[in-house]
Design a protein around this motif. Structure first.
Motif, PDB file in Angstrom:
ATOM      1  N   THR A 134       0.825  -1.211   0.000  1.00  0.00           N
ATOM      2  CA  THR A 134       0.000   0.000   0.000  1.00  0.00           C
ATOM      3  C   THR A 134       0.856   1.257   0.000  1.00  0.00           C
ATOM      4  OG1 THR A 134      -0.107   0.171   2.427  1.00  0.00           O
ATOM      5  CG2 THR A 134      -1.745  -1.246   1.341  1.00  0.00           C
ATOM      6  N   LEU A 135       2.097   1.148   0.511  1.00  0.00           N
ATOM      7  CA  LEU A 135       3.003   2.295   0.621  1.00  0.00           C
ATOM      8  C   LEU A 135       2.393   3.431   1.450  1.00  0.00           C
ATOM      9  CD1 LEU A 135       4.416   2.437  -3.031  1.00  0.00           C
ATOM     10  CD2 LEU A 135       5.390   1.284  -1.033  1.00  0.00           C
ATOM     11  N   ARG A 136       1.452   3.078   2.334  1.00  0.00           N
ATOM     12  CA  ARG A 136       0.750   4.123   3.093  1.00  0.00           C
ATOM     13  C   ARG A 136       1.679   4.915   4.001  1.00  0.00           C
ATOM     14  NH1 ARG A 136      -1.303  -0.594   5.832  1.00  0.00           N
ATOM     15  NH2 ARG A 136      -3.250  -0.499   4.686  1.00  0.00           N
ATOM     16  N   LEU A 137       2.639   4.233   4.632  1.00  0.00           N
ATOM     17  CA  LEU A 137       3.502   4.948   5.563  1.00  0.00           C
ATOM     18  C   LEU A 137       4.418   5.923   4.839  1.00  0.00           C
ATOM     19  CD1 LEU A 137       4.465   2.234   8.195  1.00  0.00           C
ATOM     20  CD2 LEU A 137       2.755   4.051   8.349  1.00  0.00           C
ATOM     21  N   GLY A 147       4.055  18.334   2.336  1.00  0.00           N
ATOM     22  CA  GLY A 147       2.729  18.857   2.053  1.00  0.00           C
ATOM     23  C   GLY A 147       2.442  20.164   2.762  1.00  0.00           C
ATOM     24  N   PRO A 148       1.432  20.898   2.295  1.00  0.00           N
ATOM     25  CA  PRO A 148       1.073  22.181   2.909  1.00  0.00           C
ATOM     26  C   PRO A 148       0.359  22.025   4.246  1.00  0.00           C
ATOM     27  CG  PRO A 148      -0.462  21.628   1.164  1.00  0.00           C
ATOM     28  CD  PRO A 148       0.615  20.574   1.121  1.00  0.00           C
ATOM     29  N   ALA A 149      -0.190  20.835   4.502  1.00  0.00           N
ATOM     30  CA  ALA A 149      -0.917  20.597   5.757  1.00  0.00           C
ATOM     31  C   ALA A 149      -0.824  19.122   6.103  1.00  0.00           C
ATOM     32  CB  ALA A 149      -2.378  21.012   5.599  1.00  0.00           C
ATOM     33  N   ASP A 150      -1.306  18.785   7.301  1.00  0.00           N
ATOM     34  CA  ASP A 150      -1.308  17.383   7.694  1.00  0.00           C
ATOM     35  C   ASP A 150      -2.214  16.572   6.768  1.00  0.00           C
ATOM     36  OD1 ASP A 150       0.381  17.873   9.760  1.00  0.00           O
ATOM     37  OD2 ASP A 150      -1.189  17.979  11.294  1.00  0.00           O
ATOM     38  N   PRO A 151      -1.909  15.301   6.580  1.00  0.00           N
ATOM     39  CA  PRO A 151      -2.815  14.439   5.813  1.00  0.00           C
ATOM     40  C   PRO A 151      -4.197  14.409   6.458  1.00  0.00           C
ATOM     41  CG  PRO A 151      -0.720  13.329   6.218  1.00  0.00           C
ATOM     42  CD  PRO A 151      -0.726  14.575   7.047  1.00  0.00           C
ATOM     43  N   PRO A 152      -5.250  14.261   5.657  1.00  0.00           N
ATOM     44  CA  PRO A 152      -6.598  14.216   6.234  1.00  0.00           C
ATOM     45  C   PRO A 152      -6.738  13.123   7.286  1.00  0.00           C
ATOM     46  CG  PRO A 152      -6.703  14.410   3.843  1.00  0.00           C
ATOM     47  CD  PRO A 152      -5.265  14.172   4.196  1.00  0.00           C
ATOM     48  N   GLN A 153      -5.999  12.010   7.117  1.00  0.00           N
ATOM     49  CA  GLN A 153      -6.100  10.922   8.080  1.00  0.00           C
ATOM     50  C   GLN A 153      -5.604  11.338   9.455  1.00  0.00           C
ATOM     51  OE1 GLN A 153      -4.890  10.754   5.074  1.00  0.00           O
ATOM     52  NE2 GLN A 153      -5.655   8.976   3.972  1.00  0.00           N
ATOM     53  N   VAL A 154      -4.687  12.313   9.504  1.00  0.00           N
ATOM     54  CA  VAL A 154      -4.202  12.829  10.785  1.00  0.00           C
ATOM     55  C   VAL A 154      -5.189  13.845  11.338  1.00  0.00           C
ATOM     56  CG1 VAL A 154      -2.378  14.117  11.930  1.00  0.00           C
ATOM     57  CG2 VAL A 154      -1.792  12.422  10.201  1.00  0.00           C
ATOM     58  N   GLN A 155      -5.678  14.731  10.476  1.00  0.00           N
ATOM     59  CA  GLN A 155      -6.576  15.786  10.918  1.00  0.00           C
ATOM     60  C   GLN A 155      -7.895  15.238  11.448  1.00  0.00           C
ATOM     61  OE1 GLN A 155      -7.042  18.103   7.388  1.00  0.00           O
ATOM     62  NE2 GLN A 155      -5.086  19.153   7.603  1.00  0.00           N
ATOM     63  N   ASP A 183      -3.132  13.362  21.201  1.00  0.00           N
ATOM     64  CA  ASP A 183      -3.082  13.909  19.855  1.00  0.00           C
ATOM     65  C   ASP A 183      -3.688  12.973  18.821  1.00  0.00           C
ATOM     66  OD1 ASP A 183      -0.524  15.182  17.603  1.00  0.00           O
ATOM     67  OD2 ASP A 183      -2.550  15.892  18.026  1.00  0.00           O
ATOM     68  N   GLY A 184      -4.846  12.435  19.109  1.00  0.00           N
ATOM     69  CA  GLY A 184      -5.512  11.598  18.126  1.00  0.00           C
ATOM     70  C   GLY A 184      -5.889  10.243  18.685  1.00  0.00           C
ATOM     71  N   VAL A 185      -6.522   9.460  17.848  1.00  0.00           N
ATOM     72  CA  VAL A 185      -6.985   8.131  18.228  1.00  0.00           C
ATOM     73  C   VAL A 185      -5.861   7.109  18.082  1.00  0.00           C
ATOM     74  CG1 VAL A 185      -8.583   6.294  17.588  1.00  0.00           C
ATOM     75  CG2 VAL A 185      -9.349   8.672  17.579  1.00  0.00           C
ATOM     76  N   PRO A 186      -5.660   6.238  19.076  1.00  0.00           N
ATOM     77  CA  PRO A 186      -4.611   5.220  18.945  1.00  0.00           C
ATOM     78  C   PRO A 186      -4.964   4.217  17.856  1.00  0.00           C
ATOM     79  CG  PRO A 186      -5.946   4.806  20.894  1.00  0.00           C
ATOM     80  CD  PRO A 186      -6.363   6.150  20.365  1.00  0.00           C
ATOM     81  N   ARG A 229       2.106  10.510  16.101  1.00  0.00           N
ATOM     82  CA  ARG A 229       3.206  10.075  16.930  1.00  0.00           C
ATOM     83  C   ARG A 229       3.946   8.898  16.298  1.00  0.00           C
ATOM     84  NH1 ARG A 229       1.882   9.517  23.123  1.00  0.00           N
ATOM     85  NH2 ARG A 229       1.490  11.717  22.691  1.00  0.00           N
ATOM     86  N   PHE A 230       3.214   8.012  15.656  1.00  0.00           N
ATOM     87  CA  PHE A 230       3.825   6.858  15.004  1.00  0.00           C
ATOM     88  C   PHE A 230       4.768   7.321  13.885  1.00  0.00           C
ATOM     89  CE2 PHE A 230       3.865   3.610  11.685  1.00  0.00           C
ATOM     90  CZ  PHE A 230       4.264   2.491  12.401  1.00  0.00           C
ATOM     91  N   LEU A 231       4.317   8.290  13.097  1.00  0.00           N
ATOM     92  CA  LEU A 231       5.141   8.783  11.989  1.00  0.00           C
ATOM     93  C   LEU A 231       6.333   9.558  12.513  1.00  0.00           C
ATOM     94  CD1 LEU A 231       2.316   9.935   9.575  1.00  0.00           C
ATOM     95  CD2 LEU A 231       3.774   7.930   9.316  1.00  0.00           C
TER      96      LEU A 231
END
Length: 231
Positions: A134-137, A147-155, A183-186, A229-231
């Protein structure tokens, strides 16, 4: 037919079949039809998304809120009895519905070979490591750096996932929502080589005496962190 022909050329039984391809009941039934019971163990690569079409998901995890433990057990994958609710959950997560349907088809199909075949459904969260195509990471990492902003998955992480709670720490109230510092959902991950090692271990591991004919197991890292945090 191809699976039947390959098994015929083998001239015996498969010690273990690892199914990474099935997405629904018809896929599993086609595989079992080709194998015709000529295997000892069937390891089906399922998903933790099966819980998103469960009765617990149908009640929006109300019975788990405030309990202080967001974990799900393998027995929590039971579908709701209400047909309309099942349809709504299937529409919301067709992938999880198909994976659970595949598990159900495997359990049903193995009943025909009760004395000689067993099945294990490996429920995986997001897979990381070698062979993750998937190359998602990489995409997330690149977006955070360029990027200009955080990915939508982070926001949007808080709104996209079911609520989770954390155990009490430092005298806090048990079951209180995770603080802003999280800072987000685990998220749950599993390392691809760990999955391979688990499947390889099934070859020699005897099934527990009380294990069902088709068992399920959650495979995941014990520690969960938010995506940022993972990234």
């Amino acid at each position: 037919d191809s699976l039947h022909e390959v098994t015929e050329r083998l001239g015996g039984r498969w010690a273990l079949v690892a199914d990474f391809s099935a997405y629904n009941g018809p896929d599993i039934r086609a595989a079992l039809d080709g194998l015709r019971g000529r295997f000892d163990k069937y390891a089906y690569i399922s998903s933790d998304s099966v819980y998103e079409v469960s009765a617990l998901a149908g009640e929006e995890w109300a019975s788990r809120r405030g309990r202080g433990d967001p974990a799900v057990a393998e027995g929590d994958s039971v579908r709701p009895a209400d047909r309309a609710l099942r349809k709504r959950l299937r529409k919301a997560d067709s992938y999880g519905d198909g994976k659970l349907e595949a598990e159900e088809a495997l359990a049903e199909g193995l009943g025909e070979y009760r004395d000689s075949c067993r099945g294990v459904c490996c429920r995986l969260p997001d897979v990381i490591g070698p062979f993750d195509d998937t190359l998602r990471l990489w995409a997330y990492w690149h977006w955070l750096h360029a990027g200009p902003a955080d990915p939508p998955q982070v926001q949007d992480a808080r709104g996209a996932k079911r609520p989770r709670t954390a155990p009490a720490k430092g005298g806090g109230e048990a079951g209180s929502p995770r603080g802003a510092e999280d800072d987000g959902v685990p998220l749950a991950f599993v390392f691809s080589r760990d999955v391979a090692r688990f499947i390889d271990g099934l070859l020699d591991a005897p099934a527990p005496a009380d294990a069902p004919l088709c068992d399920a197991v959650n495979l995941a890292c014990e520690k969960q962190v938010c995506l940022r945090r993972f990234l």
